[in-house]
Design a protein around this motif. Structure first.
Motif, PDB file in Angstrom:
ATOM      1  N   ASN A   9       3.938 -23.755  33.487  1.00  0.00           N
ATOM      2  CA  ASN A   9       2.788 -24.565  33.364  1.00  0.00           C
ATOM      3  C   ASN A   9       2.209 -24.944  31.871  1.00  0.00           C
ATOM      4  O   ASN A   9       2.230 -25.480  31.488  1.00  0.00           O
ATOM      5  N   LYS A  10       2.876 -23.615  31.005  1.00  0.00           N
ATOM      6  CA  LYS A  10       3.107 -23.950  29.756  1.00  0.00           C
ATOM      7  C   LYS A  10       3.863 -24.827  29.190  1.00  0.00           C
ATOM      8  O   LYS A  10       3.681 -25.823  28.076  1.00  0.00           O
ATOM      9  N   LEU A  11       5.271 -24.697  29.493  1.00  0.00           N
ATOM     10  CA  LEU A  11       6.056 -25.518  29.584  1.00  0.00           C
ATOM     11  C   LEU A  11       5.836 -27.692  29.294  1.00  0.00           C
ATOM     12  O   LEU A  11       6.242 -28.225  28.531  1.00  0.00           O
ATOM     13  N   GLU A  12       5.368 -27.664  30.863  1.00  0.00           N
ATOM     14  CA  GLU A  12       4.145 -29.225  31.402  1.00  0.00           C
ATOM     15  C   GLU A  12       3.726 -29.052  30.392  1.00  0.00           C
ATOM     16  O   GLU A  12       3.810 -29.830  30.449  1.00  0.00           O
ATOM     17  N   TYR A  13       3.191 -28.286  29.249  1.00  0.00           N
ATOM     18  CA  TYR A  13       1.736 -28.857  28.831  1.00  0.00           C
ATOM     19  C   TYR A  13       2.018 -28.855  27.545  1.00  0.00           C
ATOM     20  O   TYR A  13       1.756 -30.314  27.427  1.00  0.00           O
ATOM     21  N   TYR A  14       2.773 -28.808  27.273  1.00  0.00           N
ATOM     22  CA  TYR A  14       3.616 -29.450  25.980  1.00  0.00           C
ATOM     23  C   TYR A  14       4.279 -30.340  26.269  1.00  0.00           C
ATOM     24  O   TYR A  14       4.620 -31.768  25.070  1.00  0.00           O
ATOM     25  N   TYR A  15       4.825 -29.910  27.756  1.00  0.00           N
ATOM     26  CA  TYR A  15       6.340 -31.449  28.132  1.00  0.00           C
ATOM     27  C   TYR A  15       5.271 -33.050  27.610  1.00  0.00           C
ATOM     28  O   TYR A  15       5.302 -33.711  27.684  1.00  0.00           O
ATOM     29  N   TYR A  16       3.773 -32.418  28.578  1.00  0.00           N
ATOM     30  CA  TYR A  16       3.118 -33.656  29.122  1.00  0.00           C
ATOM     31  C   TYR A  16       2.385 -34.488  28.006  1.00  0.00           C
ATOM     32  O   TYR A  16       1.999 -35.296  27.733  1.00  0.00           O
ATOM     33  N   GLU A  17       2.774 -33.462  27.516  1.00  0.00           N
ATOM     34  CA  GLU A  17       1.713 -33.184  25.127  1.00  0.00           C
ATOM     35  C   GLU A  17       2.284 -34.245  24.639  1.00  0.00           C
ATOM     36  O   GLU A  17       2.518 -35.012  23.999  1.00  0.00           O
ATOM     37  N   ALA A  18       3.542 -34.106  25.103  1.00  0.00           N
ATOM     38  CA  ALA A  18       4.746 -35.062  23.976  1.00  0.00           C
ATOM     39  C   ALA A  18       4.844 -36.415  24.479  1.00  0.00           C
ATOM     40  O   ALA A  18       5.116 -36.991  24.341  1.00  0.00           O
ATOM     41  N   LYS A  19       4.715 -36.408  26.200  1.00  0.00           N
ATOM     42  CA  LYS A  19       5.008 -37.593  26.711  1.00  0.00           C
ATOM     43  C   LYS A  19       4.140 -38.835  26.695  1.00  0.00           C
ATOM     44  O   LYS A  19       3.826 -40.437  26.376  1.00  0.00           O
ATOM     45  N   ASP A  20       2.613 -38.448  26.079  1.00  0.00           N
ATOM     46  CA  ASP A  20       1.652 -39.031  25.561  1.00  0.00           C
ATOM     47  C   ASP A  20       1.556 -39.207  24.030  1.00  0.00           C
ATOM     48  O   ASP A  20       0.603 -40.063  23.736  1.00  0.00           O
ATOM     49  N   ASN A  21       2.651 -39.427  23.186  1.00  0.00           N
ATOM     50  CA  ASN A  21       2.651 -39.280  21.558  1.00  0.00           C
ATOM     51  C   ASN A  21       4.100 -40.259  21.442  1.00  0.00           C
ATOM     52  O   ASN A  21       4.546 -40.056  22.021  1.00  0.00           O
ATOM     53  N   LYS A  22       3.676 -41.274  20.718  1.00  0.00           N
ATOM     54  CA  LYS A  22       4.747 -42.652  20.894  1.00  0.00           C
ATOM     55  C   LYS A  22       6.043 -42.249  20.137  1.00  0.00           C
ATOM     56  O   LYS A  22       6.993 -42.338  20.064  1.00  0.00           O
ATOM     57  N   TRP A  23       5.600 -40.775  19.483  1.00  0.00           N
ATOM     58  CA  TRP A  23       6.888 -41.058  18.548  1.00  0.00           C
ATOM     59  C   TRP A  23       7.996 -40.272  18.692  1.00  0.00           C
ATOM     60  O   TRP A  23       8.989 -40.512  18.879  1.00  0.00           O
ATOM     61  N   TYR A  24       7.601 -39.250  20.335  1.00  0.00           N
ATOM     62  CA  TYR A  24       9.049 -38.528  21.784  1.00  0.00           C
ATOM     63  C   TYR A  24       9.559 -40.328  21.983  1.00  0.00           C
ATOM     64  O   TYR A  24      10.289 -40.199  22.867  1.00  0.00           O
ATOM     65  N   HIS A  25       8.616 -41.024  22.392  1.00  0.00           N
ATOM     66  CA  HIS A  25       8.754 -42.785  22.722  1.00  0.00           C
ATOM     67  C   HIS A  25       9.784 -43.153  22.037  1.00  0.00           C
ATOM     68  O   HIS A  25      10.673 -43.130  22.514  1.00  0.00           O
ATOM     69  N   TYR A  26       9.912 -43.515  20.856  1.00  0.00           N
ATOM     70  CA  TYR A  26      10.591 -43.723  19.901  1.00  0.00           C
ATOM     71  C   TYR A  26      11.973 -42.909  19.938  1.00  0.00           C
ATOM     72  O   TYR A  26      13.140 -43.563  19.760  1.00  0.00           O
ATOM     73  N   PHE A  27      11.796 -41.961  19.591  1.00  0.00           N
ATOM     74  CA  PHE A  27      13.443 -40.853  19.681  1.00  0.00           C
ATOM     75  C   PHE A  27      13.721 -40.836  20.818  1.00  0.00           C
ATOM     76  O   PHE A  27      15.425 -40.844  20.868  1.00  0.00           O
ATOM     77  N   ALA A  28      13.250 -41.011  22.105  1.00  0.00           N
ATOM     78  CA  ALA A  28      13.870 -41.259  22.902  1.00  0.00           C
ATOM     79  C   ALA A  28      15.036 -42.569  23.366  1.00  0.00           C
ATOM     80  O   ALA A  28      15.836 -42.021  23.962  1.00  0.00           O
ATOM     81  N   ILE A  29      14.047 -43.502  22.931  1.00  0.00           N
ATOM     82  CA  ILE A  29      14.327 -44.631  22.859  1.00  0.00           C
ATOM     83  C   ILE A  29      15.913 -44.982  21.425  1.00  0.00           C
ATOM     84  O   ILE A  29      16.838 -45.183  22.058  1.00  0.00           O
ATOM     85  N   PHE A  30      15.945 -44.258  20.293  1.00  0.00           N
ATOM     86  CA  PHE A  30      16.855 -43.871  19.759  1.00  0.00           C
ATOM     87  C   PHE A  30      18.386 -42.965  20.089  1.00  0.00           C
ATOM     88  O   PHE A  30      19.068 -43.854  20.241  1.00  0.00           O
ATOM     89  N   CYS A  31      17.728 -42.010  21.184  1.00  0.00           N
ATOM     90  CA  CYS A  31      18.742 -41.543  21.468  1.00  0.00           C
ATOM     91  C   CYS A  31      20.041 -42.868  22.729  1.00  0.00           C
ATOM     92  O   CYS A  31      20.826 -41.744  22.565  1.00  0.00           O
ATOM     93  N   ARG A  32      18.764 -43.304  23.157  1.00  0.00           N
ATOM     94  CA  ARG A  32      19.680 -43.727  24.845  1.00  0.00           C
ATOM     95  C   ARG A  32      20.153 -45.308  23.154  1.00  0.00           C
ATOM     96  O   ARG A  32      21.410 -45.140  23.658  1.00  0.00           O
ATOM     97  N   LEU A  33      19.914 -45.560  22.443  1.00  0.00           N
ATOM     98  CA  LEU A  33      20.716 -46.549  22.314  1.00  0.00           C
ATOM     99  C   LEU A  33      22.081 -45.517  21.217  1.00  0.00           C
ATOM    100  O   LEU A  33      23.345 -46.326  21.135  1.00  0.00           O
ATOM    101  N   ALA A  34      22.004 -44.856  20.933  1.00  0.00           N
ATOM    102  CA  ALA A  34      22.795 -44.088  19.882  1.00  0.00           C
ATOM    103  C   ALA A  34      23.974 -43.850  20.932  1.00  0.00           C
ATOM    104  O   ALA A  34      25.276 -44.120  20.415  1.00  0.00           O
ATOM    105  N   LEU A  35      23.731 -42.792  22.181  1.00  0.00           N
ATOM    106  CA  LEU A  35      24.734 -42.970  22.939  1.00  0.00           C
ATOM    107  C   LEU A  35      25.272 -43.333  23.844  1.00  0.00           C
ATOM    108  O   LEU A  35      26.432 -43.915  24.113  1.00  0.00           O
ATOM    109  N   ALA A  36      24.275 -45.220  24.073  1.00  0.00           N
ATOM    110  CA  ALA A  36      24.860 -46.161  24.696  1.00  0.00           C
ATOM    111  C   ALA A  36      26.013 -47.356  23.662  1.00  0.00           C
ATOM    112  O   ALA A  36      26.708 -47.503  23.625  1.00  0.00           O
TER     113      ALA A  36
END
Length: 236
Positions: free
Chosen positions: A3-30
């Motif tokens: 439950n604690k890990l999920e709290y941090y996970y969903y907190e990250a999902k609500d932050n745009k900077w994590y979204h940007y980092f996920a996009i960066f990782c996708r582009l770099a791998l691609a």
């Protein structure tokens, strides 16, 4: 703990900077998979500057000689890149990419390739993408998880997370520099150029000769190197 890990996970999902980092990782791998796949599809030897007698060079030579299997690998890597670039199929791309980069990472470490750092970075990026889509993966994971309602994205910059990213990348670089006392280098001159700074320059030169001139397996050359080091210690 879940439950604690999920709290941090969903907190990250609500932050745009994590979204940007996920996009960066996708582009770099691609980009990495497109480059790697294109080389194979075009029928060129991957890592063309790598010595043919280097353990990984021998592997790439053998792989190139497999004909359409080599092309098949390239097509697969390009397809993975396309899946990563499309948001709706990004998770399938990350799942497909993981066994490929894990295999490459283990391969590069096993032959002490100079590209271990890049392979490790790709593996970490891939792991992040899999964790990023935990909410879509949790239905197949062996534990229950709570659903969270979507919230507007926040703009608070996660200094701790990105500081951890920088620290992890730095740790990979430092560990790669100290974990091996000798490497074959990507080219003969790289191997010989490293001998003056080696604890036993003569044994290092014999190792380089064993790899790049005689073309012997890495394990045999490492065994001979260790014996030479011990012999030189006894003689001195």
């Amino acid at each position: 703990m879940p439950n604690k890990l999920e709290y941090y996970y969903y907190e990250a999902k609500d932050n745009k900077w994590y979204h940007y980092f996920a996009i960066f990782c996708r582009l770099a791998l691609a980009v990495a998979w497109v480059i790697s796949g294109y080389v194979k599809i075009s029928g060129e030897r991957f890592a063309a500057g790598l010595s043919h007698n280097h353990p990984l060079g021998q592997y790439f030579d053998a792989l190139l000689n497999t004909g359409y299997y080599y092309t098949f690998i390239g097509i697969g890597q390009v397809l993975v890149a396309i899946l990563l670039l499309i948001p709706r199929t990004a998770l399938i791309g990350a799942i497909s990419s993981f066994p490929i980069i894990l295999n490459i990472c283990v391969l590069t470490y096993s032959v002490r390739f100079e590209g271990t750092r890049a392979a490790t970075f790709m593996l970490l990026a891939n792991l992040f993408l899999l964790c990023w889509d935990y909410d879509r993966l949790k239905s197949i994971l062996p534990f229950s998880a709570n659903l969270a309602k979507e919230k507007p994205l926040t703009s608070k910059f996660p200094f701790l997370f990105f500081g951890g990213v920088v620290a992890t990348l730095a740790a990979v670089i430092v560990l790669n520099n100290v974990m091996y006392d000798i490497r074959p280098g990507n080219a003969p001159e790289e191997c010989w150029n490293g001998c003056p700074g080696n604890n036993d320059p003569k044994a290092c030169e014999e190792f380089c000769d064993c790899i790049h001139n005689k073309g012997k397996p890495l394990g045999n050359c490492l065994e001979a190197y260790e014996k030479a080091v011990e012999k030189h210690k006894k003689d001195s």
